[in-house]
Design a protein around this motif. Structure first.
Motif, PDB file in Angstrom:
ATOM      1  N   ILE A 443       0.910  -1.365  -0.085  1.00 42.58           N
ATOM      2  CA  ILE A 443      -0.051  -0.003   0.021  1.00 42.58           C
ATOM      3  C   ILE A 443       0.751   1.323   0.038  1.00 42.58           C
ATOM      4  CG2 ILE A 443      -1.690   1.256   1.396  1.00 42.58           C
ATOM      5  CD1 ILE A 443      -2.726  -1.271   2.243  1.00 42.58           C
ATOM      6  N   ALA A 444       1.959   1.377   0.677  1.00 45.87           N
ATOM      7  CA  ALA A 444       2.803   2.387   0.855  1.00 45.87           C
ATOM      8  C   ALA A 444       3.592   2.646  -0.466  1.00 45.87           C
ATOM      9  CB  ALA A 444       4.059   2.111   1.795  1.00 45.87           C
ATOM     10  N   GLY A 485       1.449   1.055  10.493  1.00 48.75           N
ATOM     11  CA  GLY A 485       2.866   1.905  10.347  1.00 48.75           C
ATOM     12  C   GLY A 485       3.535   1.778   8.846  1.00 48.75           C
ATOM     13  N   ASN A 486       3.510   0.532   8.472  1.00 52.10           N
ATOM     14  CA  ASN A 486       4.345   0.291   7.098  1.00 52.10           C
ATOM     15  C   ASN A 486       3.287   1.039   5.970  1.00 52.10           C
ATOM     16  OD1 ASN A 486       6.231  -1.380   7.931  1.00 52.10           O
ATOM     17  ND2 ASN A 486       5.462  -3.085   7.229  1.00 52.10           N
ATOM     18  N   ALA A 487       2.232   1.118   6.107  1.00 53.72           N
ATOM     19  CA  ALA A 487       1.325   1.936   4.881  1.00 53.72           C
ATOM     20  C   ALA A 487       1.582   3.314   4.973  1.00 53.72           C
ATOM     21  CB  ALA A 487      -0.075   1.329   5.026  1.00 53.72           C
ATOM     22  N   ASN A 524       5.452   6.958   9.597  1.00 52.56           N
ATOM     23  CA  ASN A 524       5.674   7.095   8.336  1.00 52.56           C
ATOM     24  C   ASN A 524       4.273   8.126   7.962  1.00 52.56           C
ATOM     25  OD1 ASN A 524       7.863   5.317   7.567  1.00 52.56           O
ATOM     26  ND2 ASN A 524       6.576   3.490   7.351  1.00 52.56           N
ATOM     27  N   ILE A 525       3.550   8.153   8.536  1.00 51.21           N
ATOM     28  CA  ILE A 525       2.330   9.091   8.413  1.00 51.21           C
ATOM     29  C   ILE A 525       2.968  10.387   8.581  1.00 51.21           C
ATOM     30  CG2 ILE A 525       0.197   9.818   9.284  1.00 51.21           C
ATOM     31  CD1 ILE A 525      -0.489   7.147  10.301  1.00 51.21           C
ATOM     32  N   LEU A 733      13.920  -2.094   6.960  1.00 46.47           N
ATOM     33  CA  LEU A 733      14.704  -1.749   5.877  1.00 46.47           C
ATOM     34  C   LEU A 733      14.103  -0.834   4.790  1.00 46.47           C
ATOM     35  CD1 LEU A 733      15.792  -5.294   4.518  1.00 46.47           C
ATOM     36  CD2 LEU A 733      17.240  -4.023   5.757  1.00 46.47           C
ATOM     37  N   LEU A 734      14.575   0.193   4.788  1.00 45.32           N
ATOM     38  CA  LEU A 734      14.211   1.374   3.906  1.00 45.32           C
ATOM     39  C   LEU A 734      12.854   1.759   4.498  1.00 45.32           C
ATOM     40  CD1 LEU A 734      15.142  -0.094   0.441  1.00 45.32           C
ATOM     41  CD2 LEU A 734      16.195   1.460   1.299  1.00 45.32           C
ATOM     42  N   GLY A 735      12.704   1.894   5.797  1.00 40.58           N
ATOM     43  CA  GLY A 735      11.836   2.524   6.475  1.00 40.58           C
ATOM     44  C   GLY A 735      10.572   1.711   6.609  1.00 40.58           C
ATOM     45  N   GLN A 736      10.747   0.265   6.094  1.00 45.07           N
ATOM     46  CA  GLN A 736       9.350  -0.670   6.320  1.00 45.07           C
ATOM     47  C   GLN A 736       9.827  -1.947   7.097  1.00 45.07           C
ATOM     48  OE1 GLN A 736       6.467  -0.661   4.352  1.00 45.07           O
ATOM     49  NE2 GLN A 736       6.899   1.385   4.294  1.00 45.07           N
TER      50      GLN A 736
END
Length: 1346
Positions: A443-444, A485-487, A524-525, A733-736
Motif C-alpha cells: 500500500i505504501a 505503520g508500514n502503509a 511514516n504518516i 529496511l528502507l523504512g519498512q
C-alpha cells in the motif's frame, strides 16, 4: 487630443492583427523535412557519446477542419557511438527496414487552434513507433495568445503538463513572426515519468535547493509566415537538455541532448491517404510507456522463444558456476530475470515443473523469480506454496523479496490481501506476519505511485484492528499497528489514535508495548503529513501522567516530523520543570545532538535545537549514561551531494540495570534523495515488568543491590509470566518493517529441549559420520542487489533512462574429510568425556570460495528496438582457494594446523571500472559498438561542425595525458610467496579538475599470488603443544645469555660497539625544534587564570601504594622510592633465575614454520614458562633458523595484589631494546588511583623518530581536549600515567611525559565505577548465583557426555 490619437492607433493595430493559428488548408499536403538527434555523454568535445538520429519527410494533410493525417516518408534511422564530433553517424539499415512498414503508416490526430488533441492509429502501429510520431506532433503544440506577447502557462506536451514561457515578436523587414517557447521540465504540474526501485526513498528538497543532480529544460524556436487564414510554420527548432550528475553540477555532469528541426519544403496537391484499417483512439499527445519497462538497459536480448531462452540461460548458470563463479555470471543472472519478465505464467509454470525436482536448478529459479517483480510471479509463488511445492523458508524468502520488487498496482494489492487471509497462511503465525507486513508495504508503494490512493485499501486492516481491540487480542493489535505503520496512510491516524494513551482513556489499560507500537506507527504518516502528527506527539511528550517510555518514544516521533523553532522552544520550556530525569535526559541529549546535524533536510531542526538548548538546564548534560539518552550523528558533503546519518536511542529504567529499549537507525543521502536504510530495535518490556514485580524494583536500595537482585531474578526465569513476551525485536529496511520477533517463556521452554535434548546429539552423530565419509559441497547464490530506474520521455518521443543495476553471484566448493582414531562408537551418545580425550582427530579441508559482482550506471536511450547510452561499468571478482589439514590429539595435548599448497588462479582479485558509449539494435546484434568514453589519445576542443553542434571553442587543443600503469610486487621471505598488484588508470582530469572527470575513464587493479624464486614450500605449519611434552616439540633449544658469564660479557661488549656506531649516525636537529614547541606551549599555558594554576599545584600529591608502609613524602622522593622498590623487587626475582627454562619445563609451546623441500628450518617458536612461587610468567619467542639469534623476551611478575611489573626486551639475545612496564594501585591524596609507568633503555630509531614528530602535536591536542599543560623536567626515558577517582562518577588524570606534564580534573564518566577509597570493589556477586552458574554448567556437561 492625445486620447483620440491613442484610440485611433489601437484601432489601426487591431485591424491589422495577424491570426497566429497555424494554417493547414484542406486538400493540400504540407511537406516538411524532419531531422532529430538524441545524444548522450559529457558536453566536452573529444569524448565519446552515444545516440540516435532520425531523418524523414513529413506529410501533413487536413482531412477536416480539426482532423489531420500525418505520414512519414523515406524514414531513416542512424546510430552513433564514437568520439564527438569527428566520428560519423552510421545508418541502422536493418532496423530501418524492419520498421519501415510501421513508420510509413499514416496516423490521424485532432488539431485545433494550435493544440493537439486525440491521436488515432491502427493496431499495427506499435506504441514505440507512435511515440516517434508524438515527438513530431509535440513541435506543432502551440498555445498562442493574440493579446499578449510574453506570458507563462502550464502547457500539455509529450512529457506532461509543464511550466512554459512564451515570447512572441515580429520581424517586419523579413515579414516573419518569431515565437520562442521554453519549458522548465523540472517544474511540471503533471510529469510523465516512471520510477522503479525508488518507492521507499524520500525526495530531499532541501538537498537540491542550491545544487541539483538533475536539470531538464527545453527551448522551441519558430519562424512563421503570415498566410491567408493564419500562419505557416516555416521552420521550427527544438533543443532539449537533460543534465545529470551524482555530484554538484558545477563539477561536471553528463547530458542527454535532444535536437529537432522541422523545415517547410513545399505544398503538394496529393493528399495523404489512410490505410484500410480501423483507426483506434491511442491516447493524446502525452507519451505512453511501452516495452521499455521490462527491458534492462545493460543488454539487448531479442526474445523469440522465451521458454527455450530461459532454459538455455539457466543451464549456462548451473554449468558454469560450480567450482567457482563465472566472470559474466551476474550479467547472465540479469538476463535470466529479463527473460522471465517476458514469459507468461504458463511458460514459467512449465519451467518450474521441469526443474523443481533438481536441487541446483530449483535454487537458481527460487533466487531469480522474486527479482522479476511482476504480478505473475507473486501469483505463482502463492499457488506453489498452497500446492505444497514450496517449503516455509523458501516461501518466506521468495515472498519477502517479491513483494519488495513487484509493481504495487491494485490487482497485486488484492492478491496480497487474499494471501494474508488464506486459511493455510493463518495457521502459521510467523508466515502470516510476513505477509501482513508486506501488505502494508504494498500500500505504501502504491501511494507513492498514486498520491490520491484511496483509504479503502486499508479497510481490512482497520477492521482487523477494531475487532482485535474489542476482543483485547494483544498480538493482533500489535500486528495491525505494524501493518498500518508500514502503509503510512494519513487515513490510519484516527484508528491509531484510539490506541494512544492519554488521548483515549481506553488505551491506558492496554499493555505498554502496545502503546509504544501505536506511537511508532505514526512515523511514516509523519513523513507525509507532519502537521497532523506534531500536536499528537507533543501532547504525549508533555503528559506527565504517562509512562516515561511512552513520552520518550513520542519525542522520537516528534523530532522526525521536523518541528518548527516555536514548537521545539515550547518543548524545551516545558521540560524546565520536568521531574523525571530519564525524560529530561533523553530530551536534552536529543536536542543537543540535533544542534550538530549538518544534513540539509534537518537544517531547520538544527537551528531550532540551537535555540531550544539555551532554554534548558546545563545540569542535564552531566547526567550519566544510566539515564536515557538519544544520539544523532551525521556527515553531509554538499559538493558531492552525499551523506550519512546515524541515530541511537537508549531508553533506561530507574528500577533495573537493563535498558527498556534500544533503537539504532542508519540513513543515507545521495543525489538529492534520502532513505532510512536500516533500523533495528530491541525491547525488554516483559523482563522489565517481571523485574519490577521483584525486589529489584525497590527504589530504597542502592544500585548495586538492584544489580544483585536483578541477576537473581533472571536466574529464576521459569517463574516469569507466560502471557506476555519477555523481549521483542524488529528490523526495518528502507523504512519498512520486514520482520519482528516476540520472545516469551514458551519459546524459551521449546528452545531448551532443542538445544539440550536428543536431537542435537543425533545431529552431531550424523555430522561426524558424514565427516568420516567425506563431504563434497557446492553452492552458488545470485543476488540482484539493486535495480533503480528513472524513465522519462524526450522531445523526440524516445525514452531516456537513468538507471543503476548491481548484481552478484557467489559460489563455493568445499571438500572435507575427517579421520578419527580410535573410531567413534556406534552409539555416540554412550561416549564419555574420558573417551573423547583419548581421540585423535585429523581433518582435511579444501575450499574455493569466489564472488563476482557487476554494477552498471546507465544514461541513455533504452527501448526494445535500440539502445544508445553512456554507461559506467564496475566489476569485482575474487577467488580465495585454500587447503588445510588439522589434527587434534587431545590426550597428548597436541594441536596442529597445516596450510597446504593449492592451485591458484591467475588473479585472486580483480577490480575494474570503465565508462563507455554503447549502441546496439535488435535487428543487427553483431554490429554492437562499444567505445571508451575517454580515448587514450584524444585531442580536445576540436571545432564543431555547423550541424547540430552543442558548443564551440577557440581554445587550443589539449592532448590527453598518458595512462598510469604500474605493477608493485612484494615477496614474503621464508615462505617464498610473491604477491603483485597491477594498477591501471586513465581519466579525463586533464580536461577539468573535478570529481566527475577523475572518475570517468578506465581504472583497474588486479592482485596475483604466485610462488617466488627459491626452494618450494611444501606446507605452512602452526603447532601448539600443551603440557609436559612442550619442551620436546621445540625445534631449537632456547638459551639466554647470562651477562655475568665471560661469553655474555663479550657478546654485550660487541653489541654495545654496534649500537654506539648507530647512535653516531642519528640526526639530533629535531631536538631543538621540539624544545621550542614545548616552550611555546608552556608560555601559552602560563597565561591561564591564577585559579587554574593553584589547582594544579594542589593536585601534584604523592601517589601512595596500598601497602602497610604508606608514607607521605615530597613527590620526587616518593617517586624515587616507589620506582626503586618496584624495580629492585622485580630484579631480585629475575636474578634468582634469569631464564625459567633452565629449571622449569614450558607450560606450552607454539611453533609456526614453513616446511620447504630443502628441509631448511624457517619460522618462529614461542615457549611459555610459569613459576608459581614467585607468580612470574616468561615468554620467549625465537627464530628457528640456523645462526639467527633474534629473540623477543617478555617477563612479568605479580609482586602483590596491587602491583604488577613486566619487561619486554628484543633483539639479538633480547639485548638490543627493552621496555619496562609497571602497573600499581594506590591512592592519590585521598582518592583511589592507579598508576602505569613505562620506562625504556633503548628503542628502535623508527619509534623515536615518529614519537618526536607526534610530540609536536601533543600541546595543541591536549589544550583542545581540556587538559592543562605545564613544562616539567621529567625523565626523558619514562612515561607515567596516573588516574584517580575523586568520586565513583568522575576521574582525575595526570600524565608525565618527557618535558611536559598534562592533567585534567573531574572528567565525567558515563557509568559508575564501583571502587572504594581503599581499592576494594563495592560490588560482589552472591555465592548462590555463582553456585547456580557452576551447577548449570556441570549439568549441561553431564547431559552431553553421559
Amino acid at each position: 487630443m492625445r486620447a483620440v490619437v491613442l484610440a485611433l492607433t489601437v484601432a489601426l493595430v487591431a485591424s491589422q492583427q495577424i491570426n497566429l493559428v497555424p494554417e493547414f488548408a484542406l486538400d493540400k499536403t504540407y511537406v516538411y523535412k524532419y531531422e532529430a538527434l538524441l545524444l548522450g555523454g559529457l558536453p566536452q568535445e573529444g569524448l565519446a557519446r552515444a545516440g540516435i538520429k532520425i531523418s524523414s519527410k513529413v506529410h501533413l494533410t487536413a482531412v477536416t477542419e480539426n482532423t489531420f493525417l500525418m505520414k512519414l516518408m523515406d524514414p531513416l534511422l542512424h546510430e552513433y557511438a564514437g568520439i564527438w564530433p569527428k566520428d560519423p553517424f552510421v545508418p541502422a539499415t536493418k532496423l530501418t527496414s524492419a520498421l519501415a512498414a510501421q513508420l510509413q503508416i499514416p496516423i490521424k490526430f485532432e488539431y485545433a487552434n494550435g493544440v493537439v488533441g486525440k491521436v488515432f492509429a491502427p493496431a499495427g502501429v506499435s506504441t514505440t513507433v507512435l511515440n516517434l510520431h508524438r515527438g513530431i506532433l509535440n513541435i506543432l503544440q502551440l498555445n498562442l495568445k493574440k493579446t499578449q506577447n510574453i506570458y507563462e502557462l502550464q502547457e500539455a506536451g509529450a512529457q506532461g503538463v509543464c511550466r512554459t514561457h512564451y515570447v512572441i515578436s515580429e520581424d517586419t523587414k523579413a515579414n516573419h513572426i518569431i515565437v520562442t517557447k521554453s519549458k522548465d521540465l523540472s517544474h511540471c504540474q503533471e510529469r510523465i515519468m516512471k520510477d522503479i526501485g525508488l518507492a521507499y526513498t524520500e525526495k530531499c528538497a532541501e538537498c537540491t535547493e542550491r545544487v541539483k543532480s538533475l536539470i531538464e529544460t527545453a527551448s522551441y524556436n519558430y519562424i512563421m509566415k503570415p498566410a491567408a487564414a493564419g500562419v505557416l510554420i516555416a521552420e521550427a527548432t527544438v533543443e532539449e537538455v537533460h543534465q545529470f550528475s551524482p555530484f554538484n553540477e558545477i563539477h561536471g555532469a553528463a547530458q542527454m541532448e535532444a535536437k529537432q528541426t522541422l523545415a517547410f519544403v513545399e505544398i503538394e496537391k496529393t493528399s495523404v491517404v489512410p490505410i484500410k484499417a480501423d483507426y483506434l483512439a491511442r491516447g493524446s499527445l502525452q507519451y505512453e510507456f511501452a516495452t521499455e519497462l521490462l527491458q534492462t538497459p545493460i543488454q539487448l536480448t531479442k526474445i523469440s522463444d522465451a521458454p527455450a531462452q530461459i532454459i538455455e540461460v539457466l543451464q549456462h548458470l548451473v554449468a558454469n558456476n560450480v567450482a567457482m563463479v563465472h566472470d559474466d555470471a551476474p550479467l547472465k543472472f540479469v538476463q535470466l530475470i529479463q527473460l522471465l519478465r517476458a514469459a507468461t505464467l504458463e511458460n514459467i509454470e512449465a519451467i518450474w515443473a521441469q526443474f523443481k525436482d533438481k536441487p541446483v536448478y530449483r535454487r537458481w529459479l527460487l533466487d531469480a523469480l522474486p527479482a522479476v517483480g511482476t504480478p505473475v510471479i507473486v501469483k505463482l509463488i502463492k499457488e506453489k506454496f498452497l500446492a505444497g511445492e514450496l517449503t516455509i523458508p523458501e516461501f518466506i524468502q521468495a515472498l519477502v523479496i517479491a513483494l519488495q520488487m513487484v509493481t504495487a498496482d491494485l490487482d497485486t494489492i488484492q492478491l496480497t490481501a487474499s494471501l494474508a487471509l488464506h486459511e493455510k497462511i493463518a495457521t502459521i503465525p510467523a508466515l502470516r506476519e510476513v505477509v501482513m507486513l508486506g501488505y502494508g508495504s504494498m500500500i505504501a508503494k502504491h501511494c507513492v505511485e498514486v498520491p490520491t490512493c484511496p483509504a479503502e485499501l486499508l479497510r481490512p486492516i482497520h477492521e482487523l484492528a477494531a475487532e482485535a481491540i474489542s476482543k483485547n487480542d494483544i498480538p493482533e493489535i500489535t500486528l495491525a499497528l505494524k501493518v498500518l505503520g508500514n502503509a503510512g496512510h494519513p487515513a490510519s491516524l484516527k484508528p491509531i489514535m484510539k490506541l494512544l494513551p492519554g488521548l483515549r482513556t481506553a488505551a491506558t489499560s492496554l499493555p505498554l508495548r502496545v502503546q509504544v507500537d501505536a506511537i511508532l506507527a505514526l512515523r511514516n504518516i509523519a513523513k507525509k503529513e507532519p502537521k497532523l502528527v506534531q500536536p499528537v506527539a507533543l501532547q504525549l511528550v508533555l503528559d506527565r501522567a504517562l509512562h516515561p517510555e511512552v513520552r520518550m518514544v513520542a519525542g522520537i516521533v516528534l523530532f522526525e516530523t521536523k518541528p518548527s523553532v516555536a514548537l521545539v522552544s515550547s518543548l524545551a520550556g516545558a521540560l524546565k520543570t520536568e521531574t523525571n530525569l530519564h525524560v529530561a535526559s533523553f530530551a536534552y541529549s536529543h536536542i543537543k545532538s540535533l544542534t550538530r546535524i549538518t544534513a540539509p533536510d534537518m537544517a531547520a531542526v538544527a537551528g531550532a535545537a540551537n535555540v531550544a538548548i539555551k532554554l534548558m538546564s546545563r545540569k542535564l548534560d552531566r547526567l550519566s549514561f544510566r539515564f536515557s539518552r538519544a544520539l544523532q550523528l551525521d556527515f553531509y558533503h554538499t559538493p558531492l551531494m552525499i551523506g550519512a546519518a546515524g541515530s541511537a536511542y537508549m531508553i533506561n529504567d530507574a528500577a533495573t540495570i537493563l535498558p527498556r529499549a534500544v533503537v539504532a537507525k542508519a540513513r543515507a543521502y545521495l543525489a538529492g534523495a534520502a532513505a532510512d536504510v536500516l533500523e533495528i530495535g530491541l525491547r525488554t518490556e516483559g523482563i522489565q515488568e517481571a523485574l519490577l514485580q521483584s525486589p529489584a524494583a525497590d527504589e530504597s536500595v542502592d544500585r548495586i543491590t538492584k544489580v544483585k537482585r536483578t541477576l537473581r531474578a533472571l536466574a529464576n526465569w521459569k517463574a516469569l509470566p507466560t502471557n506476555q513476551p519477555l523481549a521483542s525485536a524488529y528490523i526495518k529496511l528502507l523504512g519498512q518493517e520486514v520482520a519482528y520477533l516476540n520472545i516469551d517463556k514458551t519459546i524459551i521452554e521449546e528452545a531448551i529441549p532443542l538445544a539440550t535434548g536428543p536431537k542435537p546429539r543425533e545431529l552431531l552423530k550424523d555430522a561426524l559420520k558424514a565427516l568420516q565419509e567425506g563431504i563434497a559441497f557446492q553452492y552458488a547464490r545470485p543476488l540482484l542487489a539493486a535495480e533503480v530506474r528513472r524513465i522519462l520521455p524526450t522531445a523526440l518521443g524516445v525514452p531516456m533512462e537513468l538507471s543503476l543495476y548491481t548484481a552478484a553471484v557467489a559460489a563455493a566448493s568445499l571438500n572435507v574429510k575427517a579421520t578419527i582414531t580410535p573410531p567413534l562408537p556406534e552409539h555416540i551418545e554412550t561416549m564419555t568425556l574420558e573417551q573423547l580425550k583419548k581421540t585423535d582427530v585429523q581433518l582435511q579441508a579444501e575450499a574455493r570460495p569466489s564472488v563476482a559482482l557487476q554494477t552498471f550506471a546507465v544514461m541513455g536511450v533504452n527501448t526494445a528496438l535500440i539502445q544508445a547510452a553512456v554507461m559506467a561499468r564496475g566489476k569485482i571478482r575474487t577467488i580465495a582457494p585454500g587447503k588445510l589439514s588439522a589434527r587434534a590429539d587431545i590426550l597428548k595435548g597436541n594441536y596442529k594446523v597445516e596450510a597446504l599448497p593449492v592451485e591458484l588462479p591467475e588473479h585472486i582479485a580483480a577490480v575494474s571500472f570503465e565508462t563507455l558509449a554503447v549502441v546496439r539494435n535488435i535487428e543487427d546484434p553483431t554490429a554492437e559498438r562499444i567505445v571508451p568514453l575517454v580515448p587514450e589519445l584524444a585531442v580536445q576542443n576540436v571545432k564543431t561542425p555547423a550541424d547540430l553542434s552543442s558548443e564551440t571553442s577557440d581554445e587550443t587543443p589539449v592532448r590527453a595525458t598518458a595512462p598510469f600503469h604500474e605493477t608493485l610486487c612484494l615477496a614474503v621471505p621464508y615462505i617464498e610467496i610473491k604477491g603483485c598488484i597491477e594498477v591501471h588508470s586513465h581519466n579525463a582530469a586533464y580536461i577539468r579538475n573535478a570529481p566527475l572527470f577523475y572518475i570517468i575513464g578506465q581504472h583497474s587493479a588486479r592482485a596475483a599470488v604466485s610462488r617466488a624464486e627459491g626452494p618450494a614450500v611444501e606446507r605452512l605449519e602452526l603447532e601448539v603443544q600443551v603440557g609436559p611434552r612442550a619442551a620436546e616439540r621445540l625445534l631449537k633449544q632456547i638459551n639466554l645469555i647470562d651477562e655475568e658469564t665471560p661469553e655474555g660479557k663479550a657478546f654485550l661488549l660487541k653489541l654495545r660497539e654496534i649500537l654506539e656506531t648507530e647512535d653516531k649516525n642519528v640526526p639530533v636537529s629535531s631536538e631543538s625544534s621540539s624544545s621550542r614547541i614545548i616552550s611555546s606551549s608552556s608560555s601559552s599555558s602560563s597565561s591561564m587564570s591564577s585559579s587554574r594554576v593553584t589547582e594544579t599545584a594542589t593536585i601534584m600529591e604523592p601517589f601512595k601504594k596500598f601497602h602497610k608502609d604508606r608514607y607521605l613524602a615530597p613527590h620526587g622522593a616518593s617517586k624515587a622510592k616507589s620506582s626503586g622498590s618496584a624495580a629492585s623487587s622485580f630484579e631480585a626475582i629475575r636474578k634468582q633465575a634469569k631464564f625459567l627454562g633452565n629449571a622449569l619445563p614450558p607450560v606450552f609451546a607454539v611453533i609456526a614454520r614453513a616446511v620447504r623441500v630443502d628441509h631448511k628450518l624457517l619460522g618462529y617458536q614461542l615457549a611459555a614458562y610459569f613459576d608459581k612461587p614467585t607468580a612470574r610468567v616468561q615468554l620467549v619467542i625465537s627464530s628457528i633458523a640456523e645462526n639467527d639469534n633474534l629473540k623477543i623476551c617478555a617477563d612479568g611478575a605479580l609482586l602483590s595484589k596491587h602491583k604488577v611489573t613486566a619487561k619486554v626486551a628484543w633483539g639479538p639475545e633480547c639485548q638490543q631494546y627493552a621496555v619496562t612496564a609497571k602497573a600499581e594501585a594506590g591512592v592519590l591524596g585521598e582518592f583511589p588511583a592507579a598508576r602505569l609507568e613505562l620506562e625504556w633503555e633503548r628503542l628502535p630509531l623508527i619509534v623515536t623518530t615518529y614519537a618526536k614528530k607526534l610530540s609536536k602535536h601533543i600541546p595543541m591536542a591536549a589544550l583542545q581536549a581540556g587538559f592543562r599543560l605545564e613544562r616539567a623536567t621529567n625523565s626523558e626515558k619514562e612515561i607515567e600515567l596516573t588516574a584517580a577517582l575523586p568520586t565513583q562518577r568522575s576521574l582525575n588524570v595526570i600524565a608525565r611525559i618527557p618535558e611536559m606534564t598534562l592533567s585534567r580534573m573531574a572528567i565525567p564518566l558515563p557509568v559508575t565505577v564501583p571502587i572504594n577509597p581503599d581499592g576494594t570493589l563495592t560490588i560482589h556477586i552472591d555465592e548462590d548465583i555463582l553456585s547456580w552458574i557452576q551447577k548449570h554448567i556441570k549439568e549441561e556437561l553431564h547431559i552431553t557426555f553421559s
